[in-house]
Write a protein that holds these residues in place. Structure first.
Motif, PDB file in Angstrom:
ATOM      1  N   MET A   1      48.357  -3.499   3.110  1.00 51.94           N
ATOM      2  CA  MET A   1      48.025  -4.832   3.610  1.00 51.94           C
ATOM      3  C   MET A   1      48.284  -4.913   5.104  1.00 51.94           C
ATOM      4  SD  MET A   1      49.808  -8.544   2.793  1.00 51.94           S
ATOM      5  CE  MET A   1      51.305  -8.222   3.737  1.00 51.94           C
ATOM      6  N   LYS A   2      47.350  -5.477   5.835  1.00 54.61           N
ATOM      7  CA  LYS A   2      47.571  -5.754   7.249  1.00 54.61           C
ATOM      8  C   LYS A   2      48.267  -7.102   7.368  1.00 54.61           C
ATOM      9  CE  LYS A   2      43.587  -3.336   9.253  1.00 54.61           C
ATOM     10  NZ  LYS A   2      42.354  -3.524  10.047  1.00 54.61           N
ATOM     11  N   PHE A   3      49.381  -7.129   8.059  1.00 57.57           N
ATOM     12  CA  PHE A   3      50.096  -8.386   8.248  1.00 57.57           C
ATOM     13  C   PHE A   3      50.360  -8.590   9.731  1.00 57.57           C
ATOM     14  CE2 PHE A   3      53.997 -10.958   8.445  1.00 57.57           C
ATOM     15  CZ  PHE A   3      53.507 -12.095   7.813  1.00 57.57           C
ATOM     16  N   ILE A   4      49.946  -9.740  10.254  1.00 54.66           N
ATOM     17  CA  ILE A   4      50.048 -10.008  11.693  1.00 54.66           C
ATOM     18  C   ILE A   4      50.890 -11.261  11.911  1.00 54.66           C
ATOM     19  CG2 ILE A   4      48.773 -10.420  13.828  1.00 54.66           C
ATOM     20  CD1 ILE A   4      46.261  -9.360  12.283  1.00 54.66           C
ATOM     21  N   ILE A   5      51.890 -11.155  12.767  1.00 53.96           N
ATOM     22  CA  ILE A   5      52.664 -12.316  13.196  1.00 53.96           C
ATOM     23  C   ILE A   5      52.120 -12.731  14.562  1.00 53.96           C
ATOM     24  CG2 ILE A   5      54.937 -13.172  13.869  1.00 53.96           C
ATOM     25  CD1 ILE A   5      56.165 -11.199  11.890  1.00 53.96           C
ATOM     26  N   VAL A   6      51.534 -13.915  14.618  1.00 58.03           N
ATOM     27  CA  VAL A   6      50.917 -14.422  15.845  1.00 58.03           C
ATOM     28  C   VAL A   6      51.878 -15.404  16.506  1.00 58.03           C
ATOM     29  CG1 VAL A   6      48.941 -15.637  16.846  1.00 58.03           C
ATOM     30  CG2 VAL A   6      48.628 -14.207  14.804  1.00 58.03           C
ATOM     31  N   THR A   7      52.256 -15.114  17.738  1.00 54.37           N
ATOM     32  CA  THR A   7      53.200 -15.976  18.448  1.00 54.37           C
ATOM     33  C   THR A   7      52.833 -16.019  19.928  1.00 54.37           C
ATOM     34  OG1 THR A   7      55.556 -16.409  18.829  1.00 54.37           O
ATOM     35  CG2 THR A   7      54.852 -14.098  18.851  1.00 54.37           C
ATOM     36  N   GLY A   8      53.629 -16.717  20.716  1.00 47.94           N
ATOM     37  CA  GLY A   8      53.365 -16.781  22.154  1.00 47.94           C
ATOM     38  C   GLY A   8      53.469 -18.187  22.706  1.00 47.94           C
ATOM     39  N   MET A   9      53.029 -18.345  23.932  1.00 46.03           N
ATOM     40  CA  MET A   9      53.149 -19.609  24.647  1.00 46.03           C
ATOM     41  C   MET A   9      52.249 -20.692  24.049  1.00 46.03           C
ATOM     42  SD  MET A   9      55.374 -19.184  27.076  1.00 46.03           S
ATOM     43  CE  MET A   9      55.034 -20.564  28.180  1.00 46.03           C
ATOM     44  N   SER A  10      52.746 -21.913  24.015  1.00 48.87           N
ATOM     45  CA  SER A  10      51.943 -23.048  23.564  1.00 48.87           C
ATOM     46  C   SER A  10      50.753 -23.220  24.512  1.00 48.87           C
ATOM     47  CB  SER A  10      52.790 -24.321  23.562  1.00 48.87           C
ATOM     48  OG  SER A  10      53.919 -24.183  22.738  1.00 48.87           O
ATOM     49  N   VAL A  41      55.780 -12.930   2.985  1.00 46.63           N
ATOM     50  CA  VAL A  41      55.164 -11.609   3.128  1.00 46.63           C
ATOM     51  C   VAL A  41      55.329 -10.800   1.850  1.00 46.63           C
ATOM     52  CG1 VAL A  41      55.222  -9.438   4.402  1.00 46.63           C
ATOM     53  CG2 VAL A  41      55.510 -11.596   5.617  1.00 46.63           C
ATOM     54  N   GLU A  42      56.513 -10.867   1.259  1.00 49.83           N
ATOM     55  CA  GLU A  42      56.779 -10.117   0.020  1.00 49.83           C
ATOM     56  C   GLU A  42      55.843 -10.578  -1.100  1.00 49.83           C
ATOM     57  OE1 GLU A  42      60.576  -9.016  -2.875  1.00 49.83           O
ATOM     58  OE2 GLU A  42      60.839 -10.311  -1.130  1.00 49.83           O
ATOM     59  N   LEU A  43      55.656 -11.898  -1.194  1.00 50.44           N
ATOM     60  CA  LEU A  43      54.772 -12.447  -2.220  1.00 50.44           C
ATOM     61  C   LEU A  43      53.335 -12.001  -2.004  1.00 50.44           C
ATOM     62  CD1 LEU A  43      54.366 -14.373  -4.626  1.00 50.44           C
ATOM     63  CD2 LEU A  43      54.063 -16.224  -2.979  1.00 50.44           C
ATOM     64  N   LEU A  44      52.875 -12.091  -0.759  1.00 45.98           N
ATOM     65  CA  LEU A  44      51.507 -11.667  -0.461  1.00 45.98           C
ATOM     66  C   LEU A  44      51.327 -10.177  -0.678  1.00 45.98           C
ATOM     67  CD1 LEU A  44      50.461 -13.659   2.742  1.00 45.98           C
ATOM     68  CD2 LEU A  44      49.556 -13.897   0.441  1.00 45.98           C
ATOM     69  N   ASN A  45      52.325  -9.416  -0.263  1.00 44.26           N
ATOM     70  CA  ASN A  45      52.237  -7.967  -0.371  1.00 44.26           C
ATOM     71  C   ASN A  45      52.093  -7.534  -1.832  1.00 44.26           C
ATOM     72  OD1 ASN A  45      52.212  -5.478   1.092  1.00 44.26           O
ATOM     73  ND2 ASN A  45      54.238  -5.022   0.247  1.00 44.26           N
ATOM     74  N   SER A  46      52.786  -8.223  -2.721  1.00 44.61           N
ATOM     75  CA  SER A  46      52.726  -7.877  -4.143  1.00 44.61           C
ATOM     76  C   SER A  46      51.386  -8.249  -4.763  1.00 44.61           C
ATOM     77  CB  SER A  46      53.858  -8.574  -4.900  1.00 44.61           C
ATOM     78  OG  SER A  46      53.697  -9.978  -4.858  1.00 44.61           O
ATOM     79  N   SER A  47      50.674  -9.200  -4.128  1.00 45.85           N
ATOM     80  CA  SER A  47      49.394  -9.647  -4.681  1.00 45.85           C
ATOM     81  C   SER A  47      48.215  -8.843  -4.155  1.00 45.85           C
ATOM     82  CB  SER A  47      49.173 -11.131  -4.369  1.00 45.85           C
ATOM     83  OG  SER A  47      48.996 -11.327  -2.977  1.00 45.85           O
ATOM     84  N   VAL A  78      64.399 -11.318  10.315  1.00 48.38           N
ATOM     85  CA  VAL A  78      63.170 -11.202   9.521  1.00 48.38           C
ATOM     86  C   VAL A  78      62.505  -9.851   9.788  1.00 48.38           C
ATOM     87  CG1 VAL A  78      60.853 -12.144   9.153  1.00 48.38           C
ATOM     88  CG2 VAL A  78      62.796 -13.689   9.485  1.00 48.38           C
ATOM     89  N   PHE A  79      62.444  -9.455  11.070  1.00 47.06           N
ATOM     90  CA  PHE A  79      61.862  -8.156  11.411  1.00 47.06           C
ATOM     91  C   PHE A  79      62.626  -7.025  10.716  1.00 47.06           C
ATOM     92  CE2 PHE A  79      60.472 -10.084  15.712  1.00 47.06           C
ATOM     93  CZ  PHE A  79      59.301 -10.554  15.139  1.00 47.06           C
ATOM     94  N   ASN A  80      63.946  -7.100  10.748  1.00 50.14           N
ATOM     95  CA  ASN A  80      64.772  -6.069  10.104  1.00 50.14           C
ATOM     96  C   ASN A  80      64.514  -6.017   8.602  1.00 50.14           C
ATOM     97  OD1 ASN A  80      65.948  -5.422  12.559  1.00 50.14           O
ATOM     98  ND2 ASN A  80      67.663  -6.832  12.285  1.00 50.14           N
ATOM     99  N   ALA A  84      62.995  -2.896   6.547  1.00 51.45           N
ATOM    100  CA  ALA A  84      63.739  -2.311   5.428  1.00 51.45           C
ATOM    101  C   ALA A  84      62.863  -2.194   4.182  1.00 51.45           C
ATOM    102  CB  ALA A  84      64.973  -3.156   5.129  1.00 51.45           C
ATOM    103  N   LYS A  85      61.920  -3.121   4.041  1.00 47.56           N
ATOM    104  CA  LYS A  85      61.025  -3.108   2.876  1.00 47.56           C
ATOM    105  C   LYS A  85      59.739  -2.332   3.148  1.00 47.56           C
ATOM    106  CE  LYS A  85      62.747  -7.501   1.063  1.00 47.56           C
ATOM    107  NZ  LYS A  85      62.423  -8.910   0.727  1.00 47.56           N
ATOM    108  N   HIS A  86      59.686  -1.702   4.321  1.00 45.99           N
ATOM    109  CA  HIS A  86      58.543  -0.870   4.714  1.00 45.99           C
ATOM    110  C   HIS A  86      57.226  -1.665   4.703  1.00 45.99           C
ATOM    111  CE1 HIS A  86      61.240   2.555   4.489  1.00 45.99           C
ATOM    112  NE2 HIS A  86      61.555   2.208   3.249  1.00 45.99           N
TER     113      HIS A  86
END
Length: 297
Positions: A1-10, A41-47, A78-80, A84-86
């Motif tokens: 699964m591709k998972f993207i965290i989108v963040t940055g300046m308002s 993420v864990e829930l989505l990853n399992s689905s 959260v990143f750690n 840890a869950k790869h």
């Protein structure tokens, strides 16, 4: 699964980014509480089965920003947890300079989340400081200061849809005319007014450096090829140093008198050269290409 965290300046384009990713099959959520990201993420990853997930989605993206101010400090945990869950995830940080952000806020008449009782500029700078650790942690940094929505969409498609990423450096190549002023945001400025000027040729005067006849005229003397070769060499030398320094955007300005002929031809050739390099984002812009024609017509 591709998972993207989108963040940055308002105001840097996070909403546009999430909407585009959703259009291309990503399951998206915005402003989810930081403490719920791991479970989400864990829930989505399992689905996800193979490359497809809920509703046939190709991946997931979640937007986090300064609205989660108090809990943002927990994001490293959260990143750690994800590591840890790869979990395969990427952090995309959208940035823009203060001038661009102020302009966007004034156009939309929205209030900045950290400037409700203070000046807009103060809120922006405070946010920049608070999000610095996320920018340093990001896998991709896109500076949208000079981007229209279509430019941002094109770059996101290149990275997340076509899988053509770049190493945290986006190069803007800008041709301009000295008679209209040097670009304020230029990092490197090169003057090509020493090259043969098509302006003095009647049949080329109203053409531009994008026309083949003008290109041939500009390169009719060996000095243009020699200059371009040396310019390519110095850019090749400098780009890895800028990346090492942590610079996310580089503006290379090429100027001639009116910004219509010589600078356009050289900037286009430089763009073609840099575009052939691996892991770099490139945008070519001709600031004054039609201004001189309008003046002469």
């Amino acid at each position: 699964m591709k998972f993207i965290i989108v963040t940055g300046m308002s105001g840097s384009g996070k909403t546009v980014t999430l909407k585009l990713l959703e259009d291309y099959g990503y399951y998206c959520a915005d402003n989810l509480p930081v403490e719920l990201i791991g479970k989400f993420v864990e829930l989505l990853n399992s689905s996800f089965i193979g490359n497809m997930g809920p509703a046939g989605s190709r991946g997931a993206a979640i937007g986090i920003d300064i609205r989660s101010s108090v809990n943002l400090l927990c994001i490293e945990n959260v990143f750690n947890e994800l590591d840890a869950k790869h979990i395969d995830y990427k952090v995309l940080y959208l940035d823009a300079d203060t001038k661009a952000l102020i302009k966007r806020y004034k156009e939309t008449r929205r209030s900045h989340p950290l400037a409700r009782n203070d000046r807009l500029e103060t809120g922006i700078e405070k946010e920049r400081i608070e999000l610095k650790f996320l920018k340093e942690r990001a896998d991709y940094v896109i500076d949208t200061s000079r981007f229209l929505s279509k430019d941002l969409r094109a770059e996101l498609i290149r990275i997340f849809i076509d899988n053509k990423s770049y190493t945290k450096l986006f190069v803007n190549i800008l041709s301009f005319g000295f008679m209209y002023g040097i670009p304020d945001d230029a990092d490197l400025v090169f003057d090509v007014r020493f090259l043969p000027n098509p302006f003095y040729e009647e049949d080329l005067r109203l053409k531009t450096g994008e026309d083949e006849e003008v290109k041939k005229y500009v390169f009719s003397e060996g000095s243009a090829y020699i200059f371009l070769t040396k310019l390519n060499d110095i850019i090749t030398f400098l780009l890895p140093l800028y990346i090492k320094e942590g610079k996310s955007q580089l503006v290379i300005a090429i100027g001639c008198t009116g910004g219509q002929h010589r600078s356009v031809a050289i900037a286009t050739s430089l763009s073609e050269y840099i575009s052939s390099m691996k892991d770099l984002g490139v945008k070519l812009e001709h600031r004054d290409i039609h201004r001189n024609i309008s003046r002469l017509s």
